[in-house]
Scaffold this active site. Structure first.
Site, short mmCIF file in Angstrom:
data_model
loop_
_atom_site.label_atom_id
_atom_site.label_comp_id
_atom_site.label_asym_id
_atom_site.label_seq_id
_atom_site.Cartn_x
_atom_site.Cartn_y
_atom_site.Cartn_z
NE ARG A 102 -3.72 -2.21 2.33
CZ ARG A 102 -3.37 -3.28 3.07
NH1 ARG A 102 -2.29 -3.23 3.81
NH2 ARG A 102 -4.12 -4.35 3.07
CE LYS A 124 -1.83 13.41 -14.46
NZ LYS A 124 -2.76 13.55 -15.58
CD GLU A 166 4.31 18.41 -22.73
OE1 GLU A 166 3.62 19.29 -22.16
OE2 GLU A 166 3.84 17.39 -23.26
CE LYS A 208 2.43 18.02 -13.78
NZ LYS A 208 2.57 16.81 -14.55
CD GLU A 218 -5.59 15.53 -14.07
OE1 GLU A 218 -6.16 14.45 -14.17
OE2 GLU A 218 -4.83 15.98 -14.92
NE ARG A 222 -2.18 17.56 -12.49
CZ ARG A 222 -1.62 16.70 -11.66
NH1 ARG A 222 -2.03 16.62 -10.41
NH2 ARG A 222 -0.68 15.89 -12.06
CG ASN A 226 -5.09 18.88 -20.56
OD1 ASN A 226 -4.21 18.09 -20.85
ND2 ASN A 226 -6.08 18.61 -19.75
CG HIS A 229 -1.53 18.31 -24.10
ND1 HIS A 229 -0.74 19.43 -24.04
CD2 HIS A 229 -0.73 17.27 -23.76
CE1 HIS A 229 0.48 19.07 -23.66
NE2 HIS A 229 0.51 17.77 -23.48
CG HIS A 233 -4.00 14.04 -25.98
ND1 HIS A 233 -4.51 14.58 -24.81
CD2 HIS A 233 -2.75 13.63 -25.69
CE1 HIS A 233 -3.58 14.50 -23.87
NE2 HIS A 233 -2.52 13.92 -24.37
CG HIS A 245 3.11 13.92 -26.07
ND1 HIS A 245 1.73 13.82 -26.04
CD2 HIS A 245 3.44 14.83 -25.13
CE1 HIS A 245 1.26 14.62 -25.11
NE2 HIS A 245 2.27 15.26 -24.53
N1 LIG Z 1 2.53 10.85 -14.94
C1 LIG Z 1 2.34 11.93 -15.64
O1 LIG Z 1 1.89 12.96 -15.14
C2 LIG Z 1 2.70 11.90 -17.11
C3 LIG Z 1 2.72 13.09 -17.84
C4 LIG Z 1 3.11 13.04 -19.17
C5 LIG Z 1 3.45 11.83 -19.76
N2 LIG Z 1 3.40 10.69 -19.02
C6 LIG Z 1 3.78 9.40 -19.62
O2 LIG Z 1 5.17 9.46 -19.96
C7 LIG Z 1 5.42 8.55 -21.02
C8 LIG Z 1 6.33 9.21 -22.02
O3 LIG Z 1 7.51 9.59 -21.37
P1 LIG Z 1 8.87 9.85 -22.15
O4 LIG Z 1 8.61 10.74 -23.29
O5 LIG Z 1 9.88 10.23 -21.15
O6 LIG Z 1 9.16 8.42 -22.81
P2 LIG Z 1 10.09 7.19 -22.46
O7 LIG Z 1 10.13 6.90 -21.02
O8 LIG Z 1 9.64 6.10 -23.36
O9 LIG Z 1 11.53 7.69 -22.91
C9 LIG Z 1 11.76 7.98 -24.26
C10 LIG Z 1 12.94 7.17 -24.83
O10 LIG Z 1 14.16 7.72 -24.37
C11 LIG Z 1 14.98 6.72 -23.76
N3 LIG Z 1 15.73 7.45 -22.73
C12 LIG Z 1 15.27 7.95 -21.57
N4 LIG Z 1 16.19 8.73 -20.99
C13 LIG Z 1 17.29 8.70 -21.79
C14 LIG Z 1 18.56 9.32 -21.74
N5 LIG Z 1 18.88 10.18 -20.77
N6 LIG Z 1 19.45 9.04 -22.72
C15 LIG Z 1 19.10 8.21 -23.74
N7 LIG Z 1 17.90 7.62 -23.86
C16 LIG Z 1 17.00 7.87 -22.89
C17 LIG Z 1 14.01 5.67 -23.33
O11 LIG Z 1 14.63 4.40 -23.29
C18 LIG Z 1 12.96 5.73 -24.43
O12 LIG Z 1 13.41 4.98 -25.54
C19 LIG Z 1 4.08 8.13 -21.57
O13 LIG Z 1 3.82 6.81 -21.17
C20 LIG Z 1 3.09 9.09 -20.91
O14 LIG Z 1 1.84 8.50 -20.70
C21 LIG Z 1 3.04 10.71 -17.72
ZN LIG Z 2 2.15 16.59 -22.93
#
Ligand SMILES: NC(=O)c1ccc[n+]([C@@H]2O[C@H](COP(=O)([O-])OP(=O)(O)OC[C@H]3O[C@@H](n4cnc5c(N)ncnc54)[C@H](O)[C@@H]3O)[C@@H](O)[C@H]2O)c1
Ligand SMILES: [Zn+2]
Length: 335
Positions: A102, A124, A166, A208, A218, A222, A226, A229, A233, A245
């Site tokens: 938990r 999140k 972003e 943020k 949200e 918040r 968006n 987006h 999206h 993205h």
């Molecule tokens: N929790 C939230 O509030 C929130 C907000 C926005 C997005 N997200 C989520 O985040 C995800 C996307 O995140 P992302 O864009 O970071 O993608 P990701 O985690 O897939 O990373 C992108 C790529 O970069 C590589 N990588 C990461 N760091 C690296 C580094 N320093 N050097 C070389 N390669 C590296 C990874 O292996 C991957 O291939 C989605 O699943 C999305 O839903 C969550």
């Molecule tokens: Zn975004």
């Protein structure tokens, strides 16, 4: 080094921006395979578990594998779980930490620009289901978020650009000085100069955190996060995720700015200034020829009868929301 803090009634989260130092106390580090070097710098003897990268890893099966691995390694409520990687690792490992016993202490160590300014901040966490993205998850604040801008050096250019979309968004929604800084130091931003990026990430995270502090779950404010987006999206989906993205959000911001101009909320000067900055960072602004964009948008949960609710700019750093926009106005900027 810069330090920020998020104080909520039920939790406090510290955000440290600067060079990484080792994690203290018992810990298990879970990292994206591509950043195991970063993970080792953090470890100081703590075990490191590396997982393959990719959106498909935000799965029920990998979540279950992590739970079982936590059990096998004797993780308890004194063990810190550190998630090192992009948003994928952050969301997956964050959810595992939120639910194991938990909730066990979590430290986020984001290594993509998107995760440093967005995904790792705000608590999140989620995994994907066959029925859709991020359908199972939890709000769970990490104890700490450690952001090292130097970790961005190895990030592929396309992922770096996604983060920049972003970053520009933060300037538009809340911080005219940030926007000006990006215009002035675009070369250094593109060169990923750690000192410049520290300043920029700090400003984004501050925004943020402020938004999350005032609206953790949200319900209102918040929503400004968006910006770009709603169209973005829909473009991502309509392009079958061929658009990244960030590319989709950049096109989305330009489209939404034009909608705002059509409603008399902002002027042409703003629309052009925003487009110039996005393009300077190698991001697209033109809507590609795609079928079904509006249909994809009607999917969006912000749908409101025949109109769709938007967050729209009045200028740099000033937003209007929610604004219900008739479909014909949206149609006009998408075609
Ligand atoms: N929790 C939230 O509030 C929130 C907000 C926005 C997005 N997200 C989520 O985040 C995800 C996307 O995140 P992302 O864009 O970071 O993608 P990701 O985690 O897939 O990373 C992108 C790529 O970069 C590589 N990588 C990461 N760091 C690296 C580094 N320093 N050097 C070389 N390669 C590296 C990874 O292996 C991957 O291939 C989605 O699943 C999305 O839903 C969550
Ligand atoms: Zn975004």
């Amino acid at each position: 080094m810069r330090i920020l803090e998020l104080r909520l009634p039920h939790a406090t989260c510290r955000v440290v921006i600067g060079p990484l130092t080792p994690i203290r106390g018992p810990a298990l580090i879970v990292c994206d395979r591509k950043v195991s070097r970063v993970a080792r710098r953090l470890a100081r003897g703590a075990p490191v578990l590396s997982i393959p990268s990719g959106e498909s890893r935000k799965s029920v099966s990998l979540l279950a594998a992590l739970w079982n691995e936590f059990a096998r390694r004797g993780v308890d409520r004194r063990t810190t779980i550190a998630a090192v990687g992009g948003g994928v690792v952050g969301d997956l490992v964050g959810f595992a930490a939120a639910t194991y016993l938990r909730g066990v202490p979590l430290v986020q160590v984001p290594t993509t620009l998107l995760a440093q300014v967005d995904a790792a901040i705000g608590g999140k966490t989620a995994i994907n289901l066959a029925a859709g993205k991020n359908l199972a998850g939890a709000f769970y604040q990490p104890r700490e978020v450690r952001i090292d801008p130097a970790a961005l050096r190895t990030l592929p250019a396309r992922h770096y650009r996604t983060g920049l979309a972003e970053v520009v968004k933060y300037g538009v929604i809340r911080d005219a000085e940030l926007f000006e800084l990006l215009e002035r130091k675009a070369d250094r931003v593109l060169a990923r100069d750690p000192k410049t990026m520290q300043e920029i990430i700090h400003r984004c995270v501050r925004i943020k955190l402020e938004v999350v502090r005032r609206d953790e779950r949200e319900s209102g404010l918040r929503m400004i996060l968006n910006y770009g987006h709603t169209v973005g999206h829909a473009l991502e989906r309509a392009s079958n995720f061929r658009l990244s993205h960030g590319e989709a959000v950049a096109i989305g911001m330009h489209a939404e700015a034009r909608i705002a101009r059509g409603l008399g909320l902002c002027g042409t000067k703003f629309v052009e200034r925003q487009a110039r900055l996005l393009e300077r960072f190698g991001l697209p602004t033109r809507v590609p020829r795609l079928g079904g964009i509006l249909r994809a948008m009607a999917h969006d949960k912000k749908r409101l009868g025949r109109a769709i609710r938007f967050v729209l700019p009045r200028g740099v750093g000033r937003m209007a929301f929610p604004v219900a926009v008739a479909r014909r106005r949206i149609d006009a900027v998408l075609s």
